[in-house]
Design a protein around this motif. Structure first.
Motif, PDB file in Angstrom:
ATOM      1  N   GLN A   6       0.834  -1.203   0.000  1.00 43.92           N
ATOM      2  CA  GLN A   6       0.000   0.000   0.000  1.00 43.92           C
ATOM      3  C   GLN A   6       0.872   1.257   0.000  1.00 43.92           C
ATOM      4  N   ILE A  10       1.204   5.124  -2.471  1.00 44.51           N
ATOM      5  CA  ILE A  10       0.806   6.459  -1.978  1.00 44.51           C
ATOM      6  C   ILE A  10       1.991   7.253  -1.431  1.00 44.51           C
ATOM      7  N   LYS A  60      -4.945   8.642   3.299  1.00 42.30           N
ATOM      8  CA  LYS A  60      -5.476   7.282   3.111  1.00 42.30           C
ATOM      9  C   LYS A  60      -6.997   7.256   3.052  1.00 42.30           C
ATOM     10  N   TYR A  64      -8.587   6.993  -0.230  1.00 45.98           N
ATOM     11  CA  TYR A  64      -8.512   5.709  -0.934  1.00 45.98           C
ATOM     12  C   TYR A  64      -9.383   4.626  -0.301  1.00 45.98           C
ATOM     13  N   GLU A  75     -12.201   2.640  -2.178  1.00 46.16           N
ATOM     14  CA  GLU A  75     -11.668   1.738  -3.200  1.00 46.16           C
ATOM     15  C   GLU A  75     -10.996   0.519  -2.540  1.00 46.16           C
ATOM     16  N   TRP A  76     -10.223   0.744  -1.475  1.00 51.68           N
ATOM     17  CA  TRP A  76      -9.584  -0.393  -0.779  1.00 51.68           C
ATOM     18  C   TRP A  76     -10.633  -1.336  -0.208  1.00 51.68           C
TER      19      TRP A  76
END
Ligand SMILES: *Cc1c(COP(=O)(O)O)cnc(C)c1O
Length: 368
Positions: free
Chosen positions: A17, A21, A248, A251, A254-255
């Motif tokens: 991850q 990012i 984070k 995101y 989507e994660w």
């Protein structure tokens, strides 16, 4: 590419991850370091607003970790020594510690066989005149049955605390974790669905009075410098962690979507294996963990690990089986379903970046 098939799959891969990012995180951290507001700084306030909104609540109160979030949530409700707090018997110990650290006594309740979530049918029998709150845990990313629990809580005039440490963005009948109780507690431990690069936590609530009390409880009992109204911990959130979490959070939907698709792939791959029972799958789950039950758990765990697959156990003990809670005096067999989960549960790797062949590799090992 036969070598690919044997490359290790960890239980959770935080480095994968980070690779995606790292530039955004670096910029966010540099802004904090340049500004110099290291504790309860600008990003903490911004994260509190953004994460509360994400969780369907009006107020967010950042704190040092999820355990403290539970502790100050219990205290904000005025609960302390002599009071009882209902907690499921199958969860991470921090749920019960929230009550214990406030001086109250956790009272355990067994869980549902299909999900390991607190069993609403057993909650009512555990309520006594000393009961002051119910903590529902959204274990593994699936929401507890908050509809049934809310009805019980309302009947007994009890506040509900959500332990949503494993459930950032999970939903129950379309309503998001964080908006389902009086208060909800989140952890930002690195491995959670939304994780910092260190410890972090947050309480969210729609109650402005509780929010004010929580701000005091996380900060040495103080709302004004050098004025301390009560005895309380230092449980502030670092600005660096908040800055990382803000990156984070963008995101996270989507994660969570990717976790759902991995869970569906596991369900499809494992469904025919006789000694494996799947956990009842719920569309609102954010699959913090992918947990099955196995009739030969320890053997399966060893074979998965030997094949390079980082399986784990969540959790190997029910709370009443832990030395920390021996003093509560529960007998062996007191919570048979939680004990069965402890004996048979097996967690398979799950995270957004999970390799596409993970489900088939696990099924090959478990079915072989
Ligand atoms: C992680 C977790 C907590 C505690 O969070 P920390 O940030 O590690 O203190 C509480 N409850 C549950 C169910 C958790 O998984």
């Amino acid at each position: 590419m036969t070598t690919l098939a044997s490359s290790p799959i960890p239980l959770v891969d935080l480095k994968a991850q980070y690779g995606a990012i790292r530039e955004e995180v670096a910029a966010a951290m540099d802004a904090v370091l340049t500004r110099g507001d290291y504790v309860l700084g600008r990003d903490v306030g911004a994260l509190e607003e953004e994460f509360a909104a994400f969780s369907g609540a009006a107020h967010g109160i950042g704190c040092a970790n999820g355990t403290d979030a539970l502790h100050i949530a219990v205290r904000a409700l005025g609960i302390g020594p002599g009071d009882e707090v209902i907690v499921p018997a199958m969860t991470f110990i921090a749920t019960a510690l929230g009550a214990s650290l406030a001086g109250a006594t956790p009272v355990f309740v067994d869980v549902e066989a299909a999900t390991a979530l607190i069993d609403p049918a057993k909650v009512e029998a555990a309520i006594t005149p000393r009961t002051k709150a119910i903590i529902a845990v959204h274990l593994y990313g699936q929401c507890a049955d908050m509809t049934a629990l809310a009805a019980i809580a309302a009947r007994h005039n009890l506040p509900m605390i959500e332990d949503a440490a494993q459930a950032h963005g999970a939903t129950h009948h379309g309503r998001v974790a964080g908006s389902l109780g009086t208060l909800a507690c989140f952890s930002f431990y690195p491995g959670k669905n939304l994780g910092a690069y260190g410890d972090g936590g947050m309480v969210v609530t729609n109650d402005a009075g509780l929010a004010t009390r929580l701000k005091r409880l996380r900060n040495l009992g103080s709302e004004r410098k050098y004025h301390h109204d009560e005895v309380a911990p230092n449980s502030r959130l670092d600005t660096l962690q908040a800055a990382v979490l803000r990156v984070k959070l963008r995101y996270l939907p989507e994660w969570n979507r990717l976790r759902r698709s991995h869970a569906a792939a596991y369900d499809a791959a494992l469904v025919g294996i006789g000694h494996i029972q799947l956990t009842r799958s719920d569309a609102g789950s954010v699959h913090h963990l992918y947990v099955v039950r196995s009739d030969s758990r320890d053997d399966d765990l060893a074979r998965l690990n030997a094949a390079g697959i980082g399986a784990g156990i969540h959790y190997p003990f029910a709370l009443h089986q832990l030395d920390a809670y021996k003093h509560l005096g529960y007998a062996a067999g007191a919570f048979p379903i939680a004990e069965d989960w402890a004996r048979r549960c097996l967690s398979l790797p799950i995270y957004a970046e999970l390799p596409a062949d993970a489900a088939l590799r696990c099924a090959t090992v478990l079915g072989g």
